[in-house]
Structure formats: C-alpha cells, structure tokens
Design a protein around this motif. Structure first.
Motif, PDB file in Angstrom:
ATOM      1  N   SER A 169       0.833  -1.207   0.000  1.00  0.00           N
ATOM      2  CA  SER A 169       0.000   0.000   0.000  1.00  0.00           C
ATOM      3  C   SER A 169       0.861   1.247   0.000  1.00  0.00           C
ATOM      4  CB  SER A 169      -0.928   0.007   1.211  1.00  0.00           C
ATOM      5  OG  SER A 169      -1.513  -1.260   1.379  1.00  0.00           O
ATOM      6  N   LEU A 170       2.072   1.135   0.534  1.00  0.00           N
ATOM      7  CA  LEU A 170       2.980   2.287   0.530  1.00  0.00           C
ATOM      8  C   LEU A 170       3.316   2.704  -0.900  1.00  0.00           C
ATOM      9  CD1 LEU A 170       5.447   1.375   3.425  1.00  0.00           C
ATOM     10  CD2 LEU A 170       3.843   3.276   3.372  1.00  0.00           C
ATOM     11  N   PHE A 171       3.355   1.736  -1.794  1.00  0.00           N
ATOM     12  CA  PHE A 171       3.633   2.062  -3.196  1.00  0.00           C
ATOM     13  C   PHE A 171       2.494   2.931  -3.744  1.00  0.00           C
ATOM     14  CE2 PHE A 171       7.215  -0.394  -3.096  1.00  0.00           C
ATOM     15  CZ  PHE A 171       7.047  -1.772  -3.098  1.00  0.00           C
ATOM     16  N   ILE A 172       1.283   2.493  -3.457  1.00  0.00           N
ATOM     17  CA  ILE A 172       0.107   3.217  -3.941  1.00  0.00           C
ATOM     18  C   ILE A 172       0.092   4.624  -3.366  1.00  0.00           C
ATOM     19  CG2 ILE A 172      -2.402   3.175  -4.040  1.00  0.00           C
ATOM     20  CD1 ILE A 172      -1.087   0.842  -5.439  1.00  0.00           C
ATOM     21  N   GLU A 173       0.363   4.689  -2.073  1.00  0.00           N
ATOM     22  CA  GLU A 173       0.424   5.975  -1.385  1.00  0.00           C
ATOM     23  C   GLU A 173       1.407   6.917  -2.068  1.00  0.00           C
ATOM     24  OE1 GLU A 173      -0.923   7.009   1.539  1.00  0.00           O
ATOM     25  OE2 GLU A 173       0.370   8.685   2.044  1.00  0.00           O
ATOM     26  N   GLY A 174       2.606   6.379  -2.319  1.00  0.00           N
ATOM     27  CA  GLY A 174       3.619   7.201  -2.951  1.00  0.00           C
ATOM     28  C   GLY A 174       3.197   7.653  -4.337  1.00  0.00           C
ATOM     29  N   ASN A 175       2.539   6.765  -5.059  1.00  0.00           N
ATOM     30  CA  ASN A 175       2.108   7.108  -6.403  1.00  0.00           C
ATOM     31  C   ASN A 175       1.042   8.190  -6.376  1.00  0.00           C
ATOM     32  OD1 ASN A 175       1.891   6.787  -9.269  1.00  0.00           O
ATOM     33  ND2 ASN A 175       0.019   5.624  -8.921  1.00  0.00           N
ATOM     34  N   GLN A 176       0.123   8.030  -5.447  1.00  0.00           N
ATOM     35  CA  GLN A 176      -0.984   8.988  -5.404  1.00  0.00           C
ATOM     36  C   GLN A 176      -0.519  10.377  -4.989  1.00  0.00           C
ATOM     37  OE1 GLN A 176      -3.880   6.977  -2.927  1.00  0.00           O
ATOM     38  NE2 GLN A 176      -5.021   6.374  -4.752  1.00  0.00           N
ATOM     39  N   SER A 178       2.632  11.413  -5.406  1.00  0.00           N
ATOM     40  CA  SER A 178       3.885  11.709  -6.108  1.00  0.00           C
ATOM     41  C   SER A 178       5.043  11.851  -5.133  1.00  0.00           C
ATOM     42  CB  SER A 178       3.749  12.983  -6.959  1.00  0.00           C
ATOM     43  OG  SER A 178       2.869  12.749  -8.011  1.00  0.00           O
ATOM     44  N   ASP A 179       5.065  10.971  -4.154  1.00  0.00           N
ATOM     45  CA  ASP A 179       6.085  11.032  -3.102  1.00  0.00           C
ATOM     46  C   ASP A 179       6.952   9.783  -3.188  1.00  0.00           C
ATOM     47  OD1 ASP A 179       7.566  11.411  -0.855  1.00  0.00           O
ATOM     48  OD2 ASP A 179       5.888  11.303   0.556  1.00  0.00           O
ATOM     49  N   LEU A 180       8.254   9.986  -3.389  1.00  0.00           N
ATOM     50  CA  LEU A 180       9.140   8.837  -3.537  1.00  0.00           C
ATOM     51  C   LEU A 180       9.395   8.089  -2.230  1.00  0.00           C
ATOM     52  CD1 LEU A 180      11.967   9.950  -6.001  1.00  0.00           C
ATOM     53  CD2 LEU A 180      10.291   8.153  -6.325  1.00  0.00           C
ATOM     54  N   ILE A 183       7.636   4.873  -1.276  1.00  0.00           N
ATOM     55  CA  ILE A 183       7.978   3.837  -2.243  1.00  0.00           C
ATOM     56  C   ILE A 183       9.352   3.260  -1.924  1.00  0.00           C
ATOM     57  CG2 ILE A 183       8.394   3.319  -4.660  1.00  0.00           C
ATOM     58  CD1 ILE A 183       6.433   5.447  -5.430  1.00  0.00           C
TER      59      ILE A 183
END
Lengths: 218, 377, 278
Positions: A169-176, A178-180, A183
């Motif tokens: 879910s951290l990947f999704i969070e980062g994508n949403q 735009s935070d590296l 991720i």
C-alpha cells in the motif's frame, strides 16, 4: 534517505501493521502450500499416470498472473474483494503449483540404486521415504522453498492495486501523492523481508542436512 | 613426423612439472603410443601437439613446421582429434558431426556429406545411422563416429586420447582390430595415449613409456620393450608374463605338425575306439573344420555303442593359425585337453596338431638362429 | 494512509454476468475493445522480451563461455525475485514521468500523453525480462558437456565458432525456457501496470472494473472476465513459445529416452520457471 527514515518514524504503527500482514500473507501460504505439495509430489513421483497431468496443471496454474488469482477468489470462494484471505489462498495455490513440481522431481531423482539397496535391506515404503528419499531430497526441496518464499513476499505487493492493505500500500500511497519516500521505504522493507525469509529457509535446510555441512567443512 | 624438442610444461612457476624436458620423435606413417601411470603427462604431451595446452618451453615440430607459429585453430583443422567419450555434438546428426571439419574449412556441403557417408561405412557403421543423433547411439558406436569425424578432412596427423578406454573389453578389442586395419590402409602419423600397457603393445609401432613427473623412461618398439625394459620402473609397468607376451611378436614359421587322422562327426565309436594310446581323438566335420576332442577311455559303455555326436565333445583349447605367432601355437598346445594344440590353415581347416614340447623346441631353435645372426630378441 | 473503501463490502459478487460481458460484441470493438487491449499488451511484451534478449543472451553466452563473472549471475536471479515489480514501476513513474514532457503518441501503443508512463513501464519490463534469460543462457552454456567443448576446440573452431555453432544450439532448450519464463513475467507485470493511467493492456479492464465494483454488470464481472482473458493469453503465449521451442531446438537434444522431464529437472524448473509470476 533521512526523509525516508522520517517517513517511517511518522507512520510506524501503520507500517508495523502492514509488515505483519505482509509476513503472514507470505508465510502462511508458503507453509500450507509446501505441506500439501510434498506428499502430492511424492505420490506423483511414483505413480506414472499421475505425473504428467499433475505437472501440466501445476504449470498452467503457475502461468496465470497472480493478479488474476487474487481477483478471482471472491467469485470462487465468496470472500470480500478487499479481504486479505484472497491473497493468502491465491499464494497457497501458487506455492503448491511450484512446489509440487519441485517435490515430484526431487523425490523422483533419488537414485534407483539407493532405493533398491534400501528395499533389499528390508526398508518398508514409509521407511524408505523418511530415511532415504527425504534426506536426499531436502536440498532440492529447500532450494524450491527458498524461491517460493522470496516470490511470495514480493507477490503480496501486487494486491495493493486492488486495495488489500499490506506493505505494498505504501507504493500506492507514494504514487498517489507523487512522493518517492514511501515507495523507497517499502522497497527496502520488501527486500529485507525477502532476505529474512530466504535466510530462515536456508537455516532450516542447514539444520536438516548435517551431512552437507560435514562435506563442505572438509 | 612429430618431433618434441625439450618440451616442458609446468603450471605454476614453482609448481609441479607436468612434462619434463621431453624430446622424442613420432615417425611418419606410424602409431606412436604414449603410455604410463596417472600423472605421467601423457595426455598433457598429446594436447601440446595441437596447442590445446601451450608448452611452457621447448618446441614441437610437425613435419619441420613449428606448431607454435600461426593460428592454433588453423593448426587444429589439419589434425584429427579423438577423445575418450567422442565428444560428439548432440545437436547435430551423425552425418553432420562427421562432416564438421570439412564444413569448417568451407568445403561444399553436399560433397562433405558424401565424404562423410563413405567414412561412416569405413569405420563399420550402418549408413542408416547417418540421420540419427548421438544420444541414440551406444558408446562403441559413438567412438566409431568420433574416429570418422577425425578422418573427415583427411589430416596427415591424428591425436587420440584414450579413445577406446570407455567401452567394454569386447567392443574395445573390436575397435582396436578395426583401427589397425584402417591404419594399414591409411598410413597416418598417429599419437595415441593410453594407460593400458597391453593396448600400447598391441597397437603401437613405437611405444613411449612416461614416468610420473613427465619424464621419458623408454621409447622403443613393443618387442624391444618386452625383451629389454630400460629400468625397473619400465619392467614393472610392462608387467608380468613378458616372456610369454613377447612370443606374440614372432611368427611360428614352419611347424613340425603331426598330421594324424581325425575322426569325423557321426562316425561309429566302435570303429575308432582304441585308435590312439591315450584315448584322445580330434573330431572334425565334413569340411575338416575342427569341432572338439573326445576321449574314448572316458566314455561309458552305453555311449560307446553309438556315434560321435556334438554333445560328447570337449570344446576346450584355442586354435592356432598356420601363419600365426609362437604365442598362439604355444597357447593352443597348453590349453588343449589332450595336450595337442590344434593348428588350422587360412580357411580354418585342420592343418595338424602339435605338442607344447615341440613348440618349445622351436622357440629354442629360433633363439639360437637369432643369436647366430646377431639380432634380438 | 489511504485505503480504498468500497461501498459494496457485503454479498457475493455475481459471476453470472461474466459470460454475458464476454459475449457482448461491443466489448470486442474500438480503442478500448478486447483485441486492441490484447494487441497493446502483446506489443509491450514483445518489445521488452526482444530488447532483453538482445542484452541478456550475448551476455549470458559470454559469461558461460569464458566462465568469468559467474558470481554476478547467481546474484542477479535472486535479487530480481526479491524486488516487488509494482514498487519498481511506481518508483520509476513517480521519479521519471514528471521529467518526460513529450505528448506525442504512438498509434496503437501509446496514447496521447501516455509517454511519461510508457517509458517507466518499458524500463521495468526490460529489467524484469533480463534475469531469466541471463541465468538460463549462462546455465545452458555451462551444462554443455565439457568433452563436447573440448572436441569443438580440438577440431579447430575459434572461440566465436564454438559459441555460435556448439554452445548456443546446445543451450537452446534452457534459453527458450528462460524466454518463456521472461515472457510470462512480463505479461503478468504488464497486466498490473495498467493500474497506471494511460497505459493499455488487459489489466486496464481489471482496474476499470474495480472502479465500478458496485455495479453488478460492469464491476466485478468485468474484473473476472479480464482475469480469464489474461490467463488465457498467458497460457496461449506459453503454448506458442513451447511450439517454437519444439521447432528450433535440435531433436538430438530433446532426449528421446523415456525420461520423465526431458528438458526440465528440479534445477531447471527453479531457474527457468520459478521466476514466472507475479
């Protein structure tokens, strides 16, 4: 990097929860899938008519992308879409598909000579299995379990695309956002988890095969 | 010819020496065998000829051309190379395996394949094998293909590294005999490596015995090796029964054969019993081919009432040929149940019998004749 | 932390609409139709696998032939399995896509404005396809009988000829196994990649179905239909590659005796196929 660390500190409890979910979502299927695959694979190794259909089916199951399995579970077994159980069951199927082939080949590969000698000495089938085949097959099985373990850990993350809460879910969070940072954090954690799993399995293999240690220690 | 000039191979600067200052000549058109115990450098020496291993020092000449000059690949395309398990390419058919070097040399494919077919027959393989793959052939068959492949570009030189060691003794003997026959037709310069002294003696025109550490112990013809080993190591390596084996190199010449009558199969026993003092009688068939021995003194009264039938025969004893070696004749006499060795002519028909004593007399005569002429053995 | 919250958390999603959806001809037409999506997915896959082959095959052959750098190969396979592809993809998307400013499109492949997402995708797919091909090419060459290699050299083949004429053909079964493995992984990842906007492929159906999950006709049934299509695609492509394998691999290598698994034992199963998924 320090920002990654601070992200971790700010979301510690949540990440802890998600890590725990990831761990059991990877580990439980590994255990169950392997436990079922071992006897089935052993049976297939000694039953001619079973081997080919079983291996072919396992092959097809393994070919199906994991996301498809995750998504099909609610329809097949009636769980909710978001339920982590979908992942657990799908990964159990995956682990089974991989390990049944490894198991059949591992047991089948114990040399005919060793088996004949054991039979001639009066070992029963069960004794031959536990005293001859299993110990010799352990390294191959172990290698397979390591592969399954590491694969499972990274496959869990795929489920974040359909909303199952785990480290991915951290990947999704980062994508949403735009935070590296989430991720990168999650990538590091996943790799660490994979290493831990791999190490644990390796340790288990070492413990179960003392003769290998003796050989390499020479 | 192949000439080794002070060739040395060492793997580390201070390490053990694999080949130590080896100098020898392998004559053209002959089979030179390198033989010795493990670690004597025989394979290393062989592989230095075609630069699979590069010498640390020294030169190897093939027909007065320094092998170290020029491209190693080109050198190898002109040398036939046969190794222990053939090393056939599993992904190519037998025919294409044999034609490998001609293909490499850029020859026309159809011509190359035609030549390959002829070679297959020459090495004794059914042409049907041409389209099969190595995995379908037995070890002995694969070895034959290996030899055919080495011959395909008609190289003047052939290197063979224990080519017959990986097959069973029966197949090995067949391959050895056919190989000798082939060499008679082709007359190539061959260097052959083996660990088996009997194979070396059987196949070699010249035998080089190497000792551990890569030094040459003795280089001589097989007969010379058996008769006059250079030192205790060679003597021990050559092994026991040297005298007996040396007899294999002398032809029997004219033999004082006993041409007593032999009985035919089917003859009534009552007619022939008592015809010989010790009861032993040689039995032949209608074509005069020896079938075996019977001893009338050992038969029961019942049997004596009937005829000479195959089931009564004692099949012991080897057969010697008229033009064969002294060893053959002596062995026939020694192994015969009656003490008389059976000698046959070129068609296999009975020529006569001979006792061991007569063979030994013959050997002694040969010895004195040779000593008088001043030559050995 | 955002969690997707769906209104419909109860009740069995209906599967009876799946055949209906699959049989509806409108779903088979147009720029969002199934054939277009399949074509997009296959094109992504083909590009990635071909580029990976161009990189990994020569590399694997060289490492196998010379024996140098073999330690790296082992590490690569294990590392590749441990990294979640979704993370890698989203990492590159978040990092690279703001830096890509072109709005051009490639018809049938990249939509207008889709380039910033296409580049990260292709990079990830290529990176994903390299390890199976690399390790299998290496293993394939290593498995060639040393006697065969010795004979090849001894007959006068140069190093390059040995690789081209002997090692490569003999390694072909394992190489093909690696290509199949790589292809499956890429198909699977391309499916998930459709989570990222403006990327095509069958996965976009899964995710659009997920968006309208409460809809009994266009929600879950679409996800399942898409799942069936992806599974069928993966299996078909694998069968096709299996056929190619049968065609190009010399019959002398396939093992004519009745060994159970001619080209796959436990080791090759692990090296070759275990890297499949996700």
């Amino acid at each position: 990097m320090s920002q990654v660390w601070s992200y971790f500190q700010n979301h510690q409890s949540q990440i802890g929860q998600e890590t725990w979910t990831t761990v059991w979502l990877a580990a439980l299927p590994l255990l169950i899938g392997t436990l079922i695959a071992l006897p089935v694979g052993w049976w297939a190794s000694r039953t001619r008519w079973l081997y080919l259909p079983l291996i072919t089916t396992a092959g097809i199951l393994y070919t199906i992308p994991s996301i498809v399995l995750f998504v099909s579970m609610p329809g097949l077994i009636g769980t909710k879409i978001l339920a982590p159980e979908n992942v657990a069951i799908a990964l159990t199927v995956y682990t089974f598909a991989l390990m049944v082939r490894v198991s059949a080949d591992a047991f089948g590969s114990v040399s005919g000579d060793a088996m004949s000698a054991a039979a001639a000495m009066g070992f029963t089938t069960r004794q031959r299995l536990f005293s001859v085949q299993l110990p010799i097959a352990v390294p191959v099985l172990g290698a397979g379990i390591r592969v399954a373990a590491v694969s499972n850990v990274s496959l869990v993350s795929v489920a974040s695309t359909i909303g199952v809460a785990q480290l991915g879910s951290l990947f999704i969070e980062g994508n949403q956002n735009s935070d590296l940072h989430p991720i990168v954090l999650a990538l590091i954690l996943f790799v660490l988890l994979a290493l831990v799993f791999d190490g644990l399995v390796l340790l288990g293999i070492r413990l179960l095969t003392p003769w290998q240690r003796a050989v390499t220690a020479r | 010819m192949i000439r080794f000039e002070s060739v040395t191979k060492r793997y580390d600067a201070d390490g053990p020496v694999a080949v130590d200052n080896l100098s020898l000549v392998a004559p053209s058109g002959q089979i030179t065998v390198f033989v010795g115990p493990s670690g004597c450098g025989k394979t290393t020496s062989l592989r230095m000829i075609n630069r699979m291993i590069e010498p640390s020092s020294g030169t190897i000449w093939i027909d007065d051309v320094d092998t170290a000059k020029g491209s190693s690949s080109e050198l190898r395309r002109g040398i036939g190379y046969v190794i222990q398990h053939a090393g056939l390419f599993p992904h190519r058919t037998i025919l294409d395996n044999v034609a490998t070097v001609p293909f490499l040399l850029g020859r026309d494919k159809r011509e190359a394949r035609k030549g390959a077919m002829e070679l297959l027959e020459r090495v004794g393989l059914d042409p049907a094998f041409a389209t099969r793959y190595p995995a379908q052939l037995s070890g002995g068959q694969q070895q034959r293909v290996g030899v055919a492949r080495a011959l395909a570009a008609d190289p003047p030189v052939m290197l063979m590294d224990e080519p017959f060691s990986a097959v069973d003794p029966i197949v090995r003997e067949q391959l050895q005999n056919e190989f000798l026959r082939l060499q008679q037709d082709l007359g190539k310069t061959i260097v052959f490596v083996t660990h088996d002294i009997d194979e070396a003696i059987k196949l070699g025109d010249q035998v080089a015995v190497l000792r551990v550490g890569g030094r040459l112990a003795q280089m001589a013809s097989p007969a010379e090796l058996l008769a006059r080993p250079a030192d205790p190591f060679v003597a021990a390596f050559v092994g026991r029964d040297r005298g007996y084996r040396a007899l294999g190199f002398t032809t029997a010449g004219t033999l004082d054969l006993d041409k007593g009558a032999a009985a035919r199969l089917g003859t009534d026993l009552t007619a022939v019993r008592g015809s010989t003092a010790d009861g032993w009688l040689l039995v032949v068939d209608d074509d005069d081919l020896p079938q075996g021995w019977i001893n009338t003194l050992e038969l029961t009264d019942e049997q004596l009432k009937g005829q000479i039938t195959p089931d009564l025969l004692n099949l012991g004893g080897t057969l010697a040929h008229e033009g064969g070696s002294l060893r053959e004749v002596l062995d026939a006499a020694l192994s015969s149940p009656s003490g008389w060795g059976v000698v046959v002519d070129a068609d296999g028909r009975l020529a006569g019998t001979i006792t061991a004593e007569k063979v030994l007399t013959k050997i002694r005569q040969e010895r004195s004749a040779a000593a008088a002429a001043g030559a050995g053995p | 932390m955002t969690t997707r919250i769906l209104a419909d958390g109860t009740g069995l999603p209906s599967l009876s609409h799946v055949p209906t959806w699959l049989n509806d001809p409108t779903n088979w037409k147009g720029s969002n139709g199934i054939p277009t999506l399949v074509q997009q997915q296959l094109t992504y896959t083909a590009i990635a696998v071909v580029v990976a082959l161009l990189i990994a095959l020569p590399l694997g052959l060289a490492i196998g032939h010379t024996g140098r750098g073999s330690a790296a190969v082992g590490g690569v396979a294990n590392a590749a399995r441990a990294v979640p592809v979704l993370g890698l993809l989203l990492l590159l998307v978040v990092w690279l896509s703001p830096k890509i400013h072109t709005t051009s499109a490639i018809p049938g492949l990249v939509q207008r404005g889709g380039f910033p997402y296409f580049v990260p995708l292709i990079i990830v797919l290529i990176l994903l396809a390299i390890p199976p091909i690399l390790t299998n090419a290496y293993a394939g060459v290593q498995n060639v009988d040393p006697e065969v290699r010795d004979a090849a050299r001894g007959m006068g083949m140069t190093g390059g000829e040995v690789v081209r004429k002997v090692e490569l053909p003999c390694a072909l079964p394992l190489i093909m196994s690696g290509v199949r493995s790589a292809t499956l992984q890429v198909i699977a990842t391309a499916t998930i990649a459709a989570y990222v906007p403006l990327l095509g492929g069958l996965g976009s159906l899964i995710y659009s179905g997920d968006q309208s999950i409460t809809d009994p006709r266009y929600g879950y049934p679409v996800m399942v239909s898409a799942g069936i299509l992806v599974a069928a695609l993966a299996v078909l492509v694998d069968l096709l590659l299996g056929g190619v394998q049968r065609l190009i691999v010399s019959p002398g290598l396939s093992g004519r005796r009745s060994r159970r698994t001619p080209t796959r034992g436990p080791v090759t199963a692990l090296v070759g196929d275990a890297t499949a998924g996700p």
